[in-house]
Design a protein around this motif. Structure first.
Motif, PDB file in Angstrom:
ATOM      1  N   SER A 204      61.118 -46.792  55.684  1.00 37.34           N
ATOM      2  CA  SER A 204      60.470 -46.155  56.831  1.00 37.34           C
ATOM      3  C   SER A 204      61.342 -45.014  57.335  1.00 37.34           C
ATOM      4  O   SER A 204      62.565 -45.043  57.201  1.00 37.34           O
ATOM      5  CB  SER A 204      60.251 -47.181  57.945  1.00 37.34           C
ATOM      6  OG  SER A 204      59.390 -48.213  57.536  1.00 37.34           O
TER       7      SER A 204
ATOM      8  N   ARG B 209      63.408 -39.235  66.122  1.00 35.25           N
ATOM      9  CA  ARG B 209      63.580 -39.185  67.579  1.00 35.25           C
ATOM     10  C   ARG B 209      63.689 -37.724  68.034  1.00 35.25           C
ATOM     11  O   ARG B 209      64.327 -36.915  67.362  1.00 35.25           O
ATOM     12  CB  ARG B 209      64.836 -39.952  67.996  1.00 35.25           C
ATOM     13  CG  ARG B 209      64.786 -41.442  67.674  1.00 35.25           C
ATOM     14  CD  ARG B 209      66.012 -42.135  68.257  1.00 35.25           C
ATOM     15  NE  ARG B 209      65.974 -43.587  68.102  1.00 35.25           N
ATOM     16  CZ  ARG B 209      66.618 -44.242  67.153  1.00 35.25           C
ATOM     17  NH1 ARG B 209      67.354 -43.580  66.277  1.00 35.25           N
ATOM     18  NH2 ARG B 209      66.533 -45.556  67.083  1.00 35.25           N
TER      19      ARG B 209
ATOM     20  N   PHE C 113      60.578 -38.715  72.880  1.00 31.78           N
ATOM     21  CA  PHE C 113      59.700 -39.651  72.172  1.00 31.78           C
ATOM     22  C   PHE C 113      60.268 -39.927  70.792  1.00 31.78           C
ATOM     23  O   PHE C 113      61.166 -39.226  70.301  1.00 31.78           O
ATOM     24  CB  PHE C 113      58.276 -39.109  72.068  1.00 31.78           C
ATOM     25  CG  PHE C 113      58.138 -37.874  71.226  1.00 31.78           C
ATOM     26  CD1 PHE C 113      57.779 -37.953  69.891  1.00 31.78           C
ATOM     27  CD2 PHE C 113      58.373 -36.614  71.767  1.00 31.78           C
ATOM     28  CE1 PHE C 113      57.654 -36.817  69.105  1.00 31.78           C
ATOM     29  CE2 PHE C 113      58.249 -35.471  70.997  1.00 31.78           C
ATOM     30  CZ  PHE C 113      57.890 -35.566  69.668  1.00 31.78           C
ATOM     31  N   GLU C 114      59.761 -40.963  70.175  1.00 33.71           N
ATOM     32  CA  GLU C 114      60.168 -41.304  68.810  1.00 33.71           C
ATOM     33  C   GLU C 114      58.973 -41.848  68.049  1.00 33.71           C
ATOM     34  O   GLU C 114      58.011 -42.350  68.633  1.00 33.71           O
ATOM     35  CB  GLU C 114      61.321 -42.311  68.798  1.00 33.71           C
ATOM     36  CG  GLU C 114      60.953 -43.712  69.238  1.00 33.71           C
ATOM     37  CD  GLU C 114      62.115 -44.689  69.087  1.00 33.71           C
ATOM     38  OE1 GLU C 114      61.855 -45.832  68.678  1.00 33.71           O
ATOM     39  OE2 GLU C 114      63.274 -44.295  69.391  1.00 33.71           O
ATOM     40  N   ARG C 115      59.040 -41.711  66.739  1.00 32.05           N
ATOM     41  CA  ARG C 115      58.005 -42.271  65.853  1.00 32.05           C
ATOM     42  C   ARG C 115      58.679 -42.899  64.648  1.00 32.05           C
ATOM     43  O   ARG C 115      59.650 -42.350  64.113  1.00 32.05           O
ATOM     44  CB  ARG C 115      57.048 -41.179  65.352  1.00 32.05           C
ATOM     45  CG  ARG C 115      56.036 -40.696  66.365  1.00 32.05           C
ATOM     46  CD  ARG C 115      54.914 -41.674  66.604  1.00 32.05           C
ATOM     47  NE  ARG C 115      54.219 -42.033  65.385  1.00 32.05           N
ATOM     48  CZ  ARG C 115      53.204 -41.341  64.869  1.00 32.05           C
ATOM     49  NH1 ARG C 115      52.795 -40.235  65.460  1.00 32.05           N
ATOM     50  NH2 ARG C 115      52.615 -41.747  63.773  1.00 32.05           N
ATOM     51  N   GLN C 116      58.177 -44.034  64.214  1.00 34.01           N
ATOM     52  CA  GLN C 116      58.622 -44.639  62.956  1.00 34.01           C
ATOM     53  C   GLN C 116      57.431 -44.671  62.020  1.00 34.01           C
ATOM     54  O   GLN C 116      56.366 -45.186  62.367  1.00 34.01           O
ATOM     55  CB  GLN C 116      59.175 -46.056  63.185  1.00 34.01           C
ATOM     56  CG  GLN C 116      59.708 -46.686  61.895  1.00 34.01           C
ATOM     57  CD  GLN C 116      60.588 -47.886  62.154  1.00 34.01           C
ATOM     58  OE1 GLN C 116      61.127 -48.050  63.237  1.00 34.01           O
ATOM     59  NE2 GLN C 116      60.741 -48.736  61.156  1.00 34.01           N
ATOM     60  N   ILE C 117      57.627 -44.107  60.841  1.00 36.87           N
ATOM     61  CA  ILE C 117      56.521 -43.954  59.884  1.00 36.87           C
ATOM     62  C   ILE C 117      56.896 -44.603  58.555  1.00 36.87           C
ATOM     63  O   ILE C 117      57.977 -44.347  58.006  1.00 36.87           O
ATOM     64  CB  ILE C 117      56.198 -42.467  59.651  1.00 36.87           C
ATOM     65  CG1 ILE C 117      55.643 -41.838  60.930  1.00 36.87           C
ATOM     66  CG2 ILE C 117      55.184 -42.308  58.516  1.00 36.87           C
ATOM     67  CD1 ILE C 117      55.256 -40.382  60.770  1.00 36.87           C
TER      68      ILE C 117
ATOM     69  N   LEU D 283      53.512 -35.959  64.827  1.00 34.95           N
ATOM     70  CA  LEU D 283      54.446 -36.955  65.350  1.00 34.95           C
ATOM     71  C   LEU D 283      54.387 -37.142  66.851  1.00 34.95           C
ATOM     72  O   LEU D 283      54.773 -38.198  67.350  1.00 34.95           O
ATOM     73  CB  LEU D 283      55.885 -36.568  64.970  1.00 34.95           C
ATOM     74  CG  LEU D 283      56.187 -36.474  63.482  1.00 34.95           C
ATOM     75  CD1 LEU D 283      57.628 -36.048  63.271  1.00 34.95           C
ATOM     76  CD2 LEU D 283      55.935 -37.816  62.798  1.00 34.95           C
ATOM     77  N   GLU D 284      53.970 -36.141  67.610  1.00 31.84           N
ATOM     78  CA  GLU D 284      54.054 -36.269  69.055  1.00 31.84           C
ATOM     79  C   GLU D 284      53.108 -37.349  69.571  1.00 31.84           C
ATOM     80  O   GLU D 284      51.978 -37.486  69.121  1.00 31.84           O
ATOM     81  CB  GLU D 284      53.746 -34.943  69.737  1.00 31.84           C
ATOM     82  CG  GLU D 284      54.981 -34.104  69.976  1.00 31.84           C
ATOM     83  CD  GLU D 284      54.719 -32.951  70.897  1.00 31.84           C
ATOM     84  OE1 GLU D 284      55.363 -32.880  71.941  1.00 31.84           O
ATOM     85  OE2 GLU D 284      53.866 -32.126  70.554  1.00 31.84           O
ATOM     86  N   LEU D 285      53.603 -38.095  70.546  1.00 34.37           N
ATOM     87  CA  LEU D 285      52.801 -39.097  71.217  1.00 34.37           C
ATOM     88  C   LEU D 285      52.502 -38.613  72.633  1.00 34.37           C
ATOM     89  O   LEU D 285      53.360 -38.023  73.292  1.00 34.37           O
ATOM     90  CB  LEU D 285      53.557 -40.431  71.296  1.00 34.37           C
ATOM     91  CG  LEU D 285      53.847 -41.130  69.967  1.00 34.37           C
ATOM     92  CD1 LEU D 285      54.703 -42.358  70.214  1.00 34.37           C
ATOM     93  CD2 LEU D 285      52.557 -41.532  69.280  1.00 34.37           C
TER      94      LEU D 285
END
Length: 316
Positions: free
Chosen positions: A144, A148, A163-167, A193-195
């Protein structure tokens, strides 16, 4: 032919610098746009200084085709993780800032509770930065990606939220993301990626917390058995209805959960019974163990009972 020599590939027009030479006669050439191309020594020829002196300096590919920091003004669409094909086997990974905000960015790959940093830099508005390469056929084994983003606000204004994303890239979905990549204006595979963030009503939140008033509890770490059986029949009912990839995923999740519990609870060793089979599970377990720094060693064990179907892990 040595590392650092400038070479031309005979079966194409690419030129670049040799970055690696293997004992098998293969080389890796970094061409002008930063991509790495594998080739045989016999497929490349060194460009000598005499050639440049006679013909004059050739306009480099980077001068003609280099991707500038910002090709066009950003459309303020947000942040993207993009995969640009190098050839039919390799992809380059980029972070794309198609927003009006500069960010401090941190990208890492995740192996269970362990991480490896791939990128930690500022990503300016309208900028695209390459941070890694990947082999397409190994996509199922990619870890994954944890990304960040911390906004940079040089003047006093309303705070923007980090914000952060894990993909986790899945081949079944990956190739549906083909599009023109923002900023780069190239065809590739992009993931937004942006939330969206929502302001919190602090007063209301405090009232809810006061009404609930939970008592903090610390759950004890569950110590696993010294011998953990990873045969799918021991983990789930009716495994015959499952695909091989789903079975492998469940077995590896069970392996990582028990290994993490063993480390956290202070165990010195633990044995995983994975069976012989086609060797895929054993190979994947050994691969992940080899990437951990808190493992003293691991080895095949109980050969009289399990053959090569069990692995002993010694924890530091």
């Amino acid at each position: 032919m040595n590392i650092g020599d400038r070479v031309r590939l005979l079966h194409g027009k690419e030129e670049g610098i040799i970055k690696r030479i293997s004992s098998s006669g293969r080389i890796e050439v970094e061409i002008e746009d930063g991509f790495i191309i594998p080739a045989l020594k016999s497929e490349a020829v060194v460009i000598h200084a005499a050639e440049s002196a006679f013909f004059g300096e050739k306009e480099s590919e980077s001068e003609k085709d280099e991707i500038p920091t910002a090709i066009s003004a950003p459309k303020d669409q947000g942040i993207y993780l993009a995969f640009i094909p190098i050839n039919d086997q390799n992809l380059s990974l980029y972070l794309i800032n198609d927003s009006s905000t500069n960010y401090l960015c941190h990208a890492s790959e995740v192996y269970g509770s362990n991480q490896r940093t791939l990128f930690a830099e500022q990503l300016k508005s309208g900028e695209a930065k390459k941070f890694d390469d990947r082999i397409i056929k190994e996509m199922n084994d990619w870890p994954s990606f944890l990304l960040r983003f911390l906004p940079i606000q040089p003047k006093l204004e309303k705070a923007r939220q980090p914000f952060e994303r894990q993909i986790k890239i899945k081949p079944t979905q990956f190739f549906k993301h083909l599009s023109e990549i923002p900023i780069l204006k190239k065809r590739g595979y992009s993931f937004h990626l942006e939330l969206t963030t929502q302001e919190l009503d602090i007063q209301k939140l405090n009232q809810e917390l006061e009404s609930i008033n939970p008592k903090p509890t610390i759950e004890p770490i569950q110590k696993p058995d010294k011998r953990v059986d990873l045969h799918i029949e021991e983990l789930v009912p009716n495994p015959e209805r499952m695909s091989n990839s789903e079975i492998l995923r469940i077995q590896l999740e069970h392996f990582e959960k028990n290994l993490n519990q063993a480390i956290a609870s202070g165990m010195h060793e633990i044995t995983f019974v994975h069976g012989i089979g086609n060797g895929v599970l054993r190979k994947e377990i050994h691969k992940r163990l080899s990437q951990l720094t808190n493992i003293q060693y691991f080895q095949d064990t109980q050969k009289d009972q399990w053959g090569y179907g069990a692995t002993l892990v010694r924890i530091t």
